[in-house]
Design a protein around this motif. Structure first.
Motif, PDB file in Angstrom:
ATOM      1  N   THR A  16       0.828  -1.202   0.000  1.00  0.00           N
ATOM      2  CA  THR A  16       0.000   0.000   0.000  1.00  0.00           C
ATOM      3  C   THR A  16       0.864   1.256   0.000  1.00  0.00           C
ATOM      4  OG1 THR A  16      -1.756  -1.171   1.165  1.00  0.00           O
ATOM      5  CG2 THR A  16      -1.822   1.222   1.227  1.00  0.00           C
ATOM      6  N   ARG A  17       1.903   1.270   0.831  1.00  0.00           N
ATOM      7  CA  ARG A  17       2.777   2.441   0.899  1.00  0.00           C
ATOM      8  C   ARG A  17       3.615   2.604  -0.360  1.00  0.00           C
ATOM      9  NH1 ARG A  17       0.462   2.057   5.030  1.00  0.00           N
ATOM     10  NH2 ARG A  17       0.463   3.534   6.764  1.00  0.00           N
ATOM     11  N   ILE A  18       4.082   1.499  -0.911  1.00  0.00           N
ATOM     12  CA  ILE A  18       4.850   1.565  -2.158  1.00  0.00           C
ATOM     13  C   ILE A  18       3.987   2.118  -3.289  1.00  0.00           C
ATOM     14  CG2 ILE A  18       5.869   0.124  -3.974  1.00  0.00           C
ATOM     15  CD1 ILE A  18       6.879  -1.720  -1.648  1.00  0.00           C
ATOM     16  N   LEU A  19       2.790   1.568  -3.428  1.00  0.00           N
ATOM     17  CA  LEU A  19       1.922   1.976  -4.534  1.00  0.00           C
ATOM     18  C   LEU A  19       1.434   3.407  -4.372  1.00  0.00           C
ATOM     19  CD1 LEU A  19      -0.029  -1.365  -4.926  1.00  0.00           C
ATOM     20  CD2 LEU A  19       1.605  -0.398  -6.564  1.00  0.00           C
ATOM     21  N   ALA A  20       1.217   3.845  -3.140  1.00  0.00           N
ATOM     22  CA  ALA A  20       0.865   5.245  -2.904  1.00  0.00           C
ATOM     23  C   ALA A  20       2.046   6.145  -3.262  1.00  0.00           C
ATOM     24  CB  ALA A  20       0.453   5.453  -1.455  1.00  0.00           C
ATOM     25  N   GLY A  21       3.233   5.731  -2.868  1.00  0.00           N
ATOM     26  CA  GLY A  21       4.423   6.517  -3.180  1.00  0.00           C
ATOM     27  C   GLY A  21       4.682   6.627  -4.669  1.00  0.00           C
ATOM     28  N   GLU A  22       4.377   5.559  -5.396  1.00  0.00           N
ATOM     29  CA  GLU A  22       4.601   5.535  -6.838  1.00  0.00           C
ATOM     30  C   GLU A  22       3.441   6.156  -7.620  1.00  0.00           C
ATOM     31  OE1 GLU A  22       7.347   4.434  -8.486  1.00  0.00           O
ATOM     32  OE2 GLU A  22       8.374   4.041  -6.580  1.00  0.00           O
ATOM     33  N   GLY A  23       2.412   6.620  -6.928  1.00  0.00           N
ATOM     34  CA  GLY A  23       1.287   7.258  -7.594  1.00  0.00           C
ATOM     35  C   GLY A  23       0.287   6.288  -8.201  1.00  0.00           C
ATOM     36  N   ILE A  24       0.313   5.052  -7.747  1.00  0.00           N
ATOM     37  CA  ILE A  24      -0.616   4.033  -8.265  1.00  0.00           C
ATOM     38  C   ILE A  24      -1.893   4.003  -7.427  1.00  0.00           C
ATOM     39  CG2 ILE A  24      -0.839   1.615  -8.951  1.00  0.00           C
ATOM     40  CD1 ILE A  24       1.466   3.110 -10.324  1.00  0.00           C
ATOM     41  N   LEU A  25      -1.762   4.260  -6.127  1.00  0.00           N
ATOM     42  CA  LEU A  25      -2.901   4.356  -5.225  1.00  0.00           C
ATOM     43  C   LEU A  25      -2.922   5.745  -4.592  1.00  0.00           C
ATOM     44  CD1 LEU A  25      -2.770   1.025  -3.147  1.00  0.00           C
ATOM     45  CD2 LEU A  25      -4.090   1.480  -5.230  1.00  0.00           C
ATOM     46  N   ASP A  26      -4.103   6.138  -4.124  1.00  0.00           N
ATOM     47  CA  ASP A  26      -4.224   7.321  -3.267  1.00  0.00           C
ATOM     48  C   ASP A  26      -5.247   6.973  -2.198  1.00  0.00           C
ATOM     49  OD1 ASP A  26      -6.579   7.419  -4.758  1.00  0.00           O
ATOM     50  OD2 ASP A  26      -5.951   9.131  -5.951  1.00  0.00           O
ATOM     51  N   GLY A  27      -6.194   7.847  -1.937  1.00  0.00           N
ATOM     52  CA  GLY A  27      -7.234   7.508  -0.973  1.00  0.00           C
ATOM     53  C   GLY A  27      -8.173   6.444  -1.494  1.00  0.00           C
ATOM     54  N   PHE A  28      -8.104   6.203  -2.813  1.00  0.00           N
ATOM     55  CA  PHE A  28      -8.907   5.172  -3.442  1.00  0.00           C
ATOM     56  C   PHE A  28      -7.995   4.080  -3.985  1.00  0.00           C
ATOM     57  CE2 PHE A  28     -11.433   9.086  -3.818  1.00  0.00           C
ATOM     58  CZ  PHE A  28     -12.618   8.668  -3.222  1.00  0.00           C
ATOM     59  N   GLY A  29      -8.603   2.997  -4.489  1.00  0.00           N
ATOM     60  CA  GLY A  29      -7.827   1.843  -4.916  1.00  0.00           C
ATOM     61  C   GLY A  29      -7.539   0.961  -3.722  1.00  0.00           C
ATOM     62  N   HIS A  30      -7.174  -0.275  -3.980  1.00  0.00           N
ATOM     63  CA  HIS A  30      -6.948  -1.196  -2.872  1.00  0.00           C
ATOM     64  C   HIS A  30      -6.118  -2.393  -3.297  1.00  0.00           C
ATOM     65  CE1 HIS A  30     -10.922  -2.126  -4.715  1.00  0.00           C
ATOM     66  NE2 HIS A  30     -11.263  -0.929  -4.268  1.00  0.00           N
ATOM     67  N   VAL A  31      -5.522  -3.033  -2.292  1.00  0.00           N
ATOM     68  CA  VAL A  31      -4.672  -4.208  -2.488  1.00  0.00           C
ATOM     69  C   VAL A  31      -5.230  -5.348  -1.647  1.00  0.00           C
ATOM     70  CG1 VAL A  31      -2.313  -5.100  -2.401  1.00  0.00           C
ATOM     71  CG2 VAL A  31      -2.699  -2.654  -2.688  1.00  0.00           C
ATOM     72  N   SER A  32      -5.153  -6.557  -2.181  1.00  0.00           N
ATOM     73  CA  SER A  32      -5.590  -7.729  -1.425  1.00  0.00           C
ATOM     74  C   SER A  32      -4.621  -8.881  -1.643  1.00  0.00           C
ATOM     75  CB  SER A  32      -7.003  -8.160  -1.841  1.00  0.00           C
ATOM     76  OG  SER A  32      -6.994  -8.736  -3.142  1.00  0.00           O
ATOM     77  N   ALA A  33      -4.722  -9.898  -0.778  1.00  0.00           N
ATOM     78  CA  ALA A  33      -3.911 -11.109  -0.910  1.00  0.00           C
ATOM     79  C   ALA A  33      -4.734 -12.308  -0.474  1.00  0.00           C
ATOM     80  CB  ALA A  33      -2.638 -11.005  -0.077  1.00  0.00           C
ATOM     81  N   ARG A  34      -4.564 -13.409  -1.176  1.00  0.00           N
ATOM     82  CA  ARG A  34      -5.243 -14.634  -0.783  1.00  0.00           C
ATOM     83  C   ARG A  34      -4.688 -15.114   0.559  1.00  0.00           C
ATOM     84  NH1 ARG A  34      -8.053 -18.349  -4.139  1.00  0.00           N
ATOM     85  NH2 ARG A  34      -7.089 -17.505  -6.052  1.00  0.00           N
ATOM     86  N   HIS A  35      -5.560 -15.699   1.371  1.00  0.00           N
ATOM     87  CA  HIS A  35      -5.145 -16.231   2.672  1.00  0.00           C
ATOM     88  C   HIS A  35      -4.065 -17.293   2.449  1.00  0.00           C
ATOM     89  CE1 HIS A  35      -5.317 -18.099   6.611  1.00  0.00           C
ATOM     90  NE2 HIS A  35      -6.197 -17.203   7.024  1.00  0.00           N
ATOM     91  N   PRO A  36      -2.973 -17.258   3.185  1.00  0.00           N
ATOM     92  CA  PRO A  36      -1.860 -18.200   2.944  1.00  0.00           C
ATOM     93  C   PRO A  36      -2.194 -19.655   3.251  1.00  0.00           C
ATOM     94  CG  PRO A  36      -1.471 -16.936   4.947  1.00  0.00           C
ATOM     95  CD  PRO A  36      -2.660 -16.311   4.273  1.00  0.00           C
ATOM     96  N   ARG A  37      -3.197 -19.884   4.102  1.00  0.00           N
ATOM     97  CA  ARG A  37      -3.538 -21.268   4.472  1.00  0.00           C
ATOM     98  C   ARG A  37      -4.935 -21.697   4.028  1.00  0.00           C
ATOM     99  NH1 ARG A  37      -4.367 -21.509   9.305  1.00  0.00           N
ATOM    100  NH2 ARG A  37      -4.005 -19.368   9.987  1.00  0.00           N
ATOM    101  N   HIS A  38      -5.791 -20.745   3.760  1.00  0.00           N
ATOM    102  CA  HIS A  38      -7.160 -21.036   3.325  1.00  0.00           C
ATOM    103  C   HIS A  38      -7.378 -20.377   1.967  1.00  0.00           C
ATOM    104  CE1 HIS A  38      -8.114 -22.620   7.301  1.00  0.00           C
ATOM    105  NE2 HIS A  38      -7.577 -21.525   7.829  1.00  0.00           N
ATOM    106  N   GLY A  39      -7.277 -21.163   0.912  1.00  0.00           N
ATOM    107  CA  GLY A  39      -7.381 -20.609  -0.428  1.00  0.00           C
ATOM    108  C   GLY A  39      -8.741 -20.041  -0.766  1.00  0.00           C
ATOM    109  N   ASP A  40      -9.732 -20.339   0.056  1.00  0.00           N
ATOM    110  CA  ASP A  40     -11.081 -19.829  -0.177  1.00  0.00           C
ATOM    111  C   ASP A  40     -11.368 -18.565   0.634  1.00  0.00           C
ATOM    112  OD1 ASP A  40     -11.046 -21.045   2.296  1.00  0.00           O
ATOM    113  OD2 ASP A  40     -12.950 -22.132   2.015  1.00  0.00           O
ATOM    114  N   ARG A  41     -10.295 -17.879   1.052  1.00  0.00           N
ATOM    115  CA  ARG A  41     -10.434 -16.615   1.767  1.00  0.00           C
ATOM    116  C   ARG A  41      -9.368 -15.648   1.268  1.00  0.00           C
ATOM    117  NH1 ARG A  41     -11.006 -18.370   8.184  1.00  0.00           N
ATOM    118  NH2 ARG A  41     -12.675 -19.925   7.915  1.00  0.00           N
ATOM    119  N   TYR A  42      -9.586 -14.370   1.551  1.00  0.00           N
ATOM    120  CA  TYR A  42      -8.566 -13.386   1.204  1.00  0.00           C
ATOM    121  C   TYR A  42      -8.606 -12.224   2.196  1.00  0.00           C
ATOM    122  CZ  TYR A  42     -12.309 -10.609  -1.074  1.00  0.00           C
ATOM    123  OH  TYR A  42     -13.439  -9.877  -1.339  1.00  0.00           O
TER     124      TYR A  42
END
Length: 236
Positions: A16-42
């Motif tokens: 989030t901080r990298i993408l905000a710094g690079e101008g890819i995100l601001d107050g909008f936009g978002h990042v997600s990741a799949r749960h490392p142990r439960h593939g049916d969650r994120y």
């Protein structure tokens, strides 16, 4: 909290901080990741401005985009784009949704975003444009339901990113590091391509060059990640 979950939270915070710094995100936009142990969650970041280390900033959802915690308040209205892509693509473990201005023109014109240099080999998998109005009629342009998320995921298909007409783009990767890498370099490619076109007849990467470059970068993803963490996150 187990080690893998701690790692994912750290990567999402850094992303989030990298993408905000690079101008890819601001107050909008978002990042997600799949749960490392439960593939049916994120996990989805709630607030791009939250303090680092705030475990409450990470919302856990199932693939229907329902919060796991029953007392979860104010889940992101665009969470469905994440859930439906994770549902459709078992190879995707991280997603970046961006409104980066450089990408917008390629989603509203007939000019295709193409791999201009070796950092963007992943663009050779195709860059589809999702026109929300085409199959869904008049909307506020946001992905606010499972049906809209399904339409977006179907348009993305096997590509690394999908442009969204009049909205932005959604970028996927096998890891948070890869999704961040792709979001940054797709934006840089979008900035450089109009310049090359003005100069005249740009030579884009052919498919074989692009795929070979993409394979190489997957094996060294730690290098740009380490650089970007130092650039944007080491003072925290």
């Amino acid at each position: 909290m187990d080690t893998e979950t701690t790692r994912i939270f750290e990567e999402l915070c850094f992303a989030t901080r990298i993408l905000a710094g690079e101008g890819i995100l601001d107050g909008f936009g978002h990042v997600s990741a799949r749960h490392p142990r439960h593939g049916d969650r994120y996990y989805l970041v709630r607030d791009n401005a939250a303090e680092p280390g705030d475990a409450g900033n990470f919302m856990e959802l199932d693939l229907e985009s329902n919060p796991i915690a029953k007392d979860c308040a104010n889940p992101s209205i665009e969470r469905f784009l994440h859930g439906e892509i994770y549902k459709a693509r078992s190879d995707v473990n991280a997603i970046v949704h961006t409104h980066a201005p450089a990408l917008i023109p390629f989603g509203v014109s007939k000019t295709q975003l193409q791999p201009l240099y070796h950092m963007c080999g992943f663009l050779a998998y195709g860059v589809p444009v999702f026109d929300i109005r085409q199959d869904n009629g008049m909307t506020d342009m946001l992905i606010t339901s499972q049906e809209l998320g399904f339409s977006l995921a179907r348009c993305l298909d096997k590509s690394a990113l999908v442009l969204m007409r009049g909205h932005g783009a959604t970028v996927v990767g096998a890891s948070v590091k890869e999704a961040v890498f792709r979001a940054i370099y797709a934006t840089l490619n979008a900035q450089a391509q109009p310049v090359a076109m003005q100069l005249g007849n740009p030579t884009y990467l052919c498919a074989q060059e692009a795929f070979l470059a993409d394979d190489l970068h997957r094996s060294v993803m730690h290098r740009p990640w380490k650089f970007l963490v130092r650039k944007w996150c080491d003072n925290e």
